[in-house]
Motif scaffolding. Structure first.
Motif, PDB file in Angstrom:
ATOM      1  N   HIS A 195      40.127  33.997  47.439  1.00  0.00           N
ATOM      2  CA  HIS A 195      38.847  34.695  47.447  1.00  0.00           C
ATOM      3  C   HIS A 195      38.305  34.671  48.871  1.00  0.00           C
ATOM      4  N   ILE A 196      38.302  35.845  49.524  1.00  0.00           N
ATOM      5  CA  ILE A 196      37.854  35.956  50.905  1.00  0.00           C
ATOM      6  C   ILE A 196      36.445  36.532  50.964  1.00  0.00           C
ATOM      7  N   ARG A 197      35.558  35.879  51.688  1.00  0.00           N
ATOM      8  CA  ARG A 197      34.233  36.426  51.927  1.00  0.00           C
ATOM      9  C   ARG A 197      33.914  36.286  53.399  1.00  0.00           C
ATOM     10  N   PRO A 198      33.179  37.261  53.942  1.00  0.00           N
ATOM     11  CA  PRO A 198      32.902  37.231  55.383  1.00  0.00           C
ATOM     12  C   PRO A 198      32.163  35.969  55.787  1.00  0.00           C
ATOM     13  N   GLN A 199      32.632  35.360  56.899  1.00  0.00           N
ATOM     14  CA  GLN A 199      31.968  34.220  57.509  1.00  0.00           C
ATOM     15  C   GLN A 199      31.882  32.990  56.604  1.00  0.00           C
ATOM     16  N   ARG A 200      32.672  32.976  55.554  1.00  0.00           N
ATOM     17  CA  ARG A 200      32.694  31.783  54.707  1.00  0.00           C
ATOM     18  C   ARG A 200      34.123  31.363  54.490  1.00  0.00           C
ATOM     19  N   ALA A 201      34.295  30.106  54.224  1.00  0.00           N
ATOM     20  CA  ALA A 201      35.639  29.601  54.011  1.00  0.00           C
ATOM     21  C   ALA A 201      36.286  30.322  52.826  1.00  0.00           C
ATOM     22  N   THR A 202      37.549  30.721  53.006  1.00  0.00           N
ATOM     23  CA  THR A 202      38.302  31.331  51.918  1.00  0.00           C
ATOM     24  C   THR A 202      38.665  30.236  50.921  1.00  0.00           C
ATOM     25  N   VAL A 203      38.609  30.544  49.633  1.00  0.00           N
ATOM     26  CA  VAL A 203      38.957  29.541  48.631  1.00  0.00           C
ATOM     27  C   VAL A 203      40.093  30.020  47.735  1.00  0.00           C
ATOM     28  N   VAL A 204      40.837  29.077  47.214  1.00  0.00           N
ATOM     29  CA  VAL A 204      41.846  29.369  46.210  1.00  0.00           C
ATOM     30  C   VAL A 204      41.092  29.669  44.923  1.00  0.00           C
ATOM     31  N   ARG A 205      41.340  30.871  44.386  1.00  0.00           N
ATOM     32  CA  ARG A 205      40.574  31.271  43.212  1.00  0.00           C
ATOM     33  C   ARG A 205      40.934  30.457  41.978  1.00  0.00           C
ATOM     34  N   PRO A 206      39.928  30.145  41.192  1.00  0.00           N
ATOM     35  CA  PRO A 206      40.210  29.578  39.872  1.00  0.00           C
ATOM     36  C   PRO A 206      40.904  30.644  39.019  1.00  0.00           C
ATOM     37  N   MET A 207      41.466  30.214  37.944  1.00  0.00           N
ATOM     38  CA  MET A 207      42.114  31.158  37.039  1.00  0.00           C
ATOM     39  C   MET A 207      41.049  31.884  36.239  1.00  0.00           C
ATOM     40  N   SER A 208      41.253  33.178  36.075  1.00  0.00           N
ATOM     41  CA  SER A 208      40.237  34.002  35.432  1.00  0.00           C
ATOM     42  C   SER A 208      40.498  34.084  33.933  1.00  0.00           C
ATOM     43  N   ASN A 209      39.509  33.669  33.163  1.00  0.00           N
ATOM     44  CA  ASN A 209      39.642  33.748  31.712  1.00  0.00           C
ATOM     45  C   ASN A 209      39.815  35.187  31.257  1.00  0.00           C
ATOM     46  N   GLY A 210      39.064  36.082  31.905  1.00  0.00           N
ATOM     47  CA  GLY A 210      39.169  37.490  31.548  1.00  0.00           C
ATOM     48  C   GLY A 210      40.557  38.039  31.811  1.00  0.00           C
ATOM     49  N   THR A 211      41.102  37.695  32.966  1.00  0.00           N
ATOM     50  CA  THR A 211      42.440  38.170  33.326  1.00  0.00           C
ATOM     51  C   THR A 211      43.484  37.627  32.369  1.00  0.00           C
ATOM     52  N   ILE A 212      43.352  36.337  32.039  1.00  0.00           N
ATOM     53  CA  ILE A 212      44.301  35.719  31.108  1.00  0.00           C
ATOM     54  C   ILE A 212      44.217  36.407  29.751  1.00  0.00           C
TER      55      ILE A 212
END
Lengths: 229, 229
Positions: free
Chosen positions: A68-85
């Motif tokens: 998960h990339i956002r401007p000027q903030r640390a990128t994070v490893v996304r949690p798993m999405s319940n919706g996607t699953i």
DNA sequence: TCTGGTAAACTACCATACCAGAAGGGGGCG
DNA sequence: CGCCCCCTTCTGGTATGGTAGTTTACCAGA
């Protein structure tokens, strides 16, 4: 997996490709846990390269919903999405049912023998406690049914659906007992195909795919921070 | 559409977002035809920006299989993939059948009224030759059935599947006559749901979705260069 | 006229630098 | 002791230049 790896294009392998493969593997294998913070500069320094190819790899991983990339903030490893699953599981169930329906109306002897052979190989792996091999044969089994049904295109669909729960399956502690259940389901599926018993076949397919629901619920209960809506 | 638009993240809109949206729209609306060559430098110059955000937009479009990027070669607008279309159509058929099956087992009065209302709105758009509105109501119709079936997650799956044939549909010359056929199918679906006639409902859903096969074949015959395996 | 070789142009990829926004920590004040 | 403000650091986004690979165009020879 229909991913964004340019290297599969048989073109020149770039530095970005290398970083992408490395990070994706780390994320999927849970060596990088959901919520972990990453920065372009840090990864670049680690590999002794510039930020540019790291940035490209980040973008591609963001597209796979792994970062998960956002401007000027640390990128994070996304949690798993319940919706996607949920969507992926519904999709897989729908596709496997349609494949089963079609396979049931046209099982031929050669295909049945191929399935029996795969089943036998799965049993052998169970008996030698080879869980990795067993899971590989699981994919082979479902692919073989797709071929029997004349729906080779469904193979990739099912592969993609399975990929959405890769990380979750790493977290679950699969053991020989649960694999025996999977094997029993497979044996039952082959039996119903041989008997051309469509209704029973569909019931077994539904039950077979529903097994993962318990696993998902367990992993979500034990690791709530690894999931998001 | 579950695409790669960062702007949907309600975060800050970047230059790359703007370029991405612009190019994707051009490609999907067929203003940029398959095979068209693009270069980072050219697009950057056109928008008076640096190559970097253009490169990011290119990468994201490559991930959507709309662009084909190779090192040191001109980037091209990808032709439509027969394999991708086939998979998406099979996926959609499977999902719509499962949704229909579930909807048939639990139609309630409120949902039936909602469907009737959507059907009425479609008829009104047909009568005023509003094809764009008609197609919008087409999506609403299928979404409503998903809700009736208790499978809201299927809405996005179906939306994604439809997206894979966006460009193809732009090429096909849909007219009022074919839309009347679509409307008739929808009316028949509502009728079978009301009667709880599951077998007939599934037959109509299959036939309804099969209509696009002819359109696909026509467009492929008339525009062979726009397709690849 | 065709073919092969070479040079120039085009292209994506990578490195480096700059900028603006966000977060965190420390100090001061109530 | 807690809160607020300010400063510093961290971060991604963008600009610019360089490099290596690929394509195209031109020229010479058969």
């Amino acid at each position: 997996m229909s991913d964004t790896t340019a290297s599969l294009d048989f073109g020149r392998r770039t530095t970005a490709d290398t970083i992408f493969d490395s990070l994706r593997d780390d994320i999927v294998k849970m060596r990088l846990r959901p919520g972990t913070r990453l920065s372009e500069a840090e990864v670049a320094k680690l590999h002794d390269i510039s930020r540019q190819p790291v940035r490209e790899a980040f973008i591609r991983l963001d597209n796979l919903r792994l970062l998960h990339i956002r401007p000027q903030r640390a990128t994070v490893v996304r949690p798993m999405s319940n919706g996607t699953i949920k969507r992926a599981r519904f999709m897989r169930l729908s596709v496997e049912l349609e494949v089963a329906r079609r396979a049931c109306s046209r099982p031929d002897d050669a295909s049945m023998r191929a399935l029996q052979e795969v089943l036998q190989q799965q049993l052998e792996r169970l008996e030698t406690d080879d869980l990795t091999g067993f899971h590989q044969m699981d994919s082979v089994f479902h692919a073989e049914i797709c071929r029997m049904a004349g729906c080779e295109c469904a193979i990739e669909v099912i592969t993609d659906c399975k990929a959405t729960v890769d990380r979750l399956c790493i977290l679950s502690l699969k053991d020989v007992a649960s694999c025996r259940d999977v094997y029993s389901d497979h044996a039952e599926i082959v039996e119903h195909l041989a008997d051309r018993n469509c209704d029973s076949l569909l019931d077994t397919v539904r039950r077979h795919l529903a097994r993962l629901n318990n696993t998902i619920a367990e992993v979500q209960r034990d690791n709530p921070d690894y999931f998001e809506d």
